[in-house]
Design a protein around this motif. Structure first.
Motif, PDB file in Angstrom:
ATOM      1  N   ALA A 285      33.769   8.186 -76.614  1.00 53.03           N
ATOM      2  CA  ALA A 285      33.703   6.842 -77.195  1.00 53.03           C
ATOM      3  C   ALA A 285      33.979   5.782 -76.125  1.00 53.03           C
ATOM      4  N   ARG A 286      34.924   6.079 -75.248  1.00 48.89           N
ATOM      5  CA  ARG A 286      35.296   5.133 -74.184  1.00 48.89           C
ATOM      6  C   ARG A 286      34.137   4.959 -73.185  1.00 48.89           C
ATOM      7  N   LEU A 287      33.454   6.094 -72.899  1.00 50.58           N
ATOM      8  CA  LEU A 287      32.393   6.063 -71.894  1.00 50.58           C
ATOM      9  C   LEU A 287      31.056   5.595 -72.458  1.00 50.58           C
ATOM     10  N   LEU A 288      30.950   5.570 -73.780  1.00 42.39           N
ATOM     11  CA  LEU A 288      29.696   5.147 -74.407  1.00 42.39           C
ATOM     12  C   LEU A 288      29.958   4.026 -75.420  1.00 42.39           C
ATOM     13  N   PRO A 289      30.491   2.903 -74.949  1.00 42.83           N
ATOM     14  CA  PRO A 289      30.908   1.826 -75.863  1.00 42.83           C
ATOM     15  C   PRO A 289      29.743   1.180 -76.598  1.00 42.83           C
ATOM     16  N   GLN A 290      28.519   1.370 -76.065  1.00 42.71           N
ATOM     17  CA  GLN A 290      27.354   0.758 -76.705  1.00 42.71           C
ATOM     18  C   GLN A 290      26.960   1.452 -78.006  1.00 42.71           C
ATOM     19  N   LEU A 291      27.500   2.679 -78.238  1.00 38.46           N
ATOM     20  CA  LEU A 291      27.132   3.420 -79.448  1.00 38.46           C
ATOM     21  C   LEU A 291      28.083   3.114 -80.603  1.00 38.46           C
ATOM     22  N   SER A 292      27.506   2.957 -81.806  1.00 41.27           N
ATOM     23  CA  SER A 292      28.350   2.811 -82.994  1.00 41.27           C
ATOM     24  C   SER A 292      29.027   4.142 -83.264  1.00 41.27           C
ATOM     25  N   LYS A 293      30.102   4.110 -84.043  1.00 39.00           N
ATOM     26  CA  LYS A 293      30.809   5.352 -84.386  1.00 39.00           C
ATOM     27  C   LYS A 293      29.894   6.385 -85.037  1.00 39.00           C
TER      28      LYS A 293
ATOM     29  N   GLY B 188      41.841  21.316 -83.511  1.00 41.04           N
ATOM     30  CA  GLY B 188      41.165  20.057 -83.770  1.00 41.04           C
ATOM     31  C   GLY B 188      41.520  18.963 -82.775  1.00 41.04           C
ATOM     32  N   HIS B 189      42.749  19.008 -82.254  1.00 40.73           N
ATOM     33  CA  HIS B 189      43.188  17.955 -81.338  1.00 40.73           C
ATOM     34  C   HIS B 189      42.366  17.943 -80.045  1.00 40.73           C
ATOM     35  N   VAL B 190      41.828  19.099 -79.671  1.00 38.19           N
ATOM     36  CA  VAL B 190      41.022  19.169 -78.447  1.00 38.19           C
ATOM     37  C   VAL B 190      39.744  18.367 -78.621  1.00 38.19           C
ATOM     38  N   MET B 191      39.034  18.647 -79.728  1.00 35.41           N
ATOM     39  CA  MET B 191      37.789  17.930 -79.984  1.00 35.41           C
ATOM     40  C   MET B 191      38.059  16.439 -80.140  1.00 35.41           C
ATOM     41  N   ARG B 192      39.184  16.083 -80.762  1.00 37.78           N
ATOM     42  CA  ARG B 192      39.498  14.658 -80.933  1.00 37.78           C
ATOM     43  C   ARG B 192      39.710  13.967 -79.593  1.00 37.78           C
ATOM     44  N   GLN B 193      40.337  14.681 -78.658  1.00 39.68           N
ATOM     45  CA  GLN B 193      40.594  14.075 -77.352  1.00 39.68           C
ATOM     46  C   GLN B 193      39.288  13.859 -76.571  1.00 39.68           C
TER      47      GLN B 193
END
Lengths: 208, 208
Positions: B146-154, B135-140
Motif C-alpha cells: 500500500a505504501r509503495l503503490l499509493p496511486q491504487l485504491s484499497k 495472518g500478521h505476515v500477510m498484513r505486514q
DNA sequence: GTCTATAAAGTGATAGAC
DNA sequence: GTCTATCACTTTATAGAC
C-alpha cells in the motif's frame, strides 16, 4: 419443508447439482454418496444406477459445465482472431468472459470452485481426463498468445501463461461470493471484474 | 529394503514427514492414518499418542514449515524496508525467495503443494487456523504494498494482491517438480525462477 | 427406476498389555 | 513409547424385491 437441499428436476439432474455443491464445499473425498444422495433427496443406490460409480459421477459434473464453457470460449475466440488487428485483450476476453458469465447462473460459481480444487489436487486420473477432453481449448489459446507475443521465447511464454492461469483460476473460484456494492448492477459488476482480470492478465503476459 | 517410505528420525518426525508427502499426494481426507503410519513405519496408534488426533497432526504439519518460512519472510522484509529507496522488487523478493528456498530442501516442495491444496479447499477451520497464526505476515506485506503503490485504491490493491497470491501459490506448488536444464545449477535455477515470479508480480501489481 | 438390505472393506480413535 | 486388538462407524457398491 422437506429435509432436502434440492428437489427440482429429474433424479439425475438433482444428483449432478447437489454433487456440484458438495464437491465444492467438502471435496471429492470429503463428500460421501450418503451425504450427497440425502441432500439431493434421492435414494443411495441412485448414484450407481445412473452413473455407475462415484468416479463417473465426478466426470459428469465436469462434463456438464465444461462442454458448454469451452464451446463458448472457442466460439468467442473464433470471432476475434483472423483479423489483422486482434489484440491480447480480445483473446483474454474470449477466455475469461464465458467463465465469469457461468459464475452468475445458479451454481456456476460453485463449479468454478470445484475446478480450482481439481487444479490443486494434481490427481493424475483427473488431469488426464481434463487434458484428454478439453486440452485442445488451452492449446488453441496458447497458439494465439504465441502469435501475439512473438518477442517471448517458448519457455518464457509458458511460464507466464501458467502464472496467469493460476491467478485466474484462483480469482474465479472466489468470484460470485464477492459482495458487489449496492447500487452496482449485476451486469456492471461482471463488466468491472472482467476488466480487472483482463488488465491483470495483459500486464502479466506482456510485461517487458 | 524395509517396506517403508521413511525410517529416519524420531517417530514424531517420521510421522510429520510422511504426512507431508501423503497429504500433498492424496489430500487430507484422501490420506488415511493407516496408509500414513504404514508408510512411516510406525504403529497406527502412534498418531493419536503423539498428536492427539488427525486434525492436530495436520496443524503440526503446517506449523513445522510455516513458523520458519514466515519468520524468514518477516526477517527479509525488515531488512529492505525503512529506507527511502525500497522498491516493489525488494518487498516481493522478501516474500518469494524464502518460499523458493524452502522448495529446495527435502520435502519442502511437497509442502508448498499441501499449502496450495489448503488454499483451494476453502475449509473454514483451516483458514481460521492459518489466519490466526500467520495472518500478521500477510498484513505486514500488504501494508508495504500500500505504501509503495499509493496511486491504487484499497479495493484495487486487494484485487491485485489476491491475483498475485493465486499465481504465486499455484507456481510454487509446481516448482521443484519442474525439470531444470542440465548445465544450469540449482542456485542459478532458483535465481531465474525468483526473477520470473518477481517480474510477473511487479507487472501484476503496478500496471497502470 | 426406485427401494431395502447387506456385503466387504475402510475409517479415526482407544483400552489395556508389555 | 509401542504394541495388538477392537469398538463404533462410515465408506462404496450391489443383489434382489417391488
Amino acid at each position: 419443508m422437506a429435509p432436502h437441499l434440492n428437489n427440482v428436476g429429474t433424479t439425475k439432474e438433482r444428483i449432478l447439482s447437489t454433487a456440484e455443491v458438495l464437491f465444492a464445499r467438502r471435496g471429492f473425498d470429503g463428500a460421501s454418496l450418503r451425504q450427497l444422495t440425502a441432500a439431493a433427496g434421492v435414494n443411495l443406490a441412485a448414484v450407481n444406477y445412473h452413473f455407475g460409480s462415484k468416479e463417473k459421477l465426478i466426470e459428469q459434473v465436469f462434463r456438464r459445465r465444461l462442454d458448454a464453457l469451452n464451446a463458448r470460449r472457442l466460439d468467442a475466440l473464433s470471432k476475434v482472431i483472423g483479423t489483422d488487428d486482434t489484440t491480447l485483450e480480445d483473446v483474454l476476453d474470449a477466455y475469461i468472459r464465458p467463465a465469469l458469465e457461468l459464475s452468475h447462473d445458479d451454481n456456476g460459481a460453485l463449479f468454478m470452485r470445484v475446478l480450482a480444487r481439481a487444479f490443486a489436487e494434481h490427481d493424475d486420473t483427473l488431469r488426464h481426463f481434463l487434458s484428454e477432453n478439453y486440452g485442445h481449448v488451452m492449446r488453441q489459446f496458447t497458439a494465439e498468445f504465441a502469435r501475439l507475443l512473438p518477442q517471448l521465447s517458448k519457455p518464457e511464454l509458458y511460464w507466464r501463461i501458467d502464472l496467469v492461469t493460476g491467478a485466474l483460476t484462483h480469482a474465479m473460484s472466489g468470484f460470485g461470493m464477492i459482495q458487489r456494492k449496492s447500487g452496482v448492477s449485476e451486469t456492471v459488476h461482471l463488466e468491472q471484474t472482467a476488466q480487472h482480470l483482463i488488465r491483470f492478465a495483459v500486464a502479466g503476459l506482456s510485461h517487458p
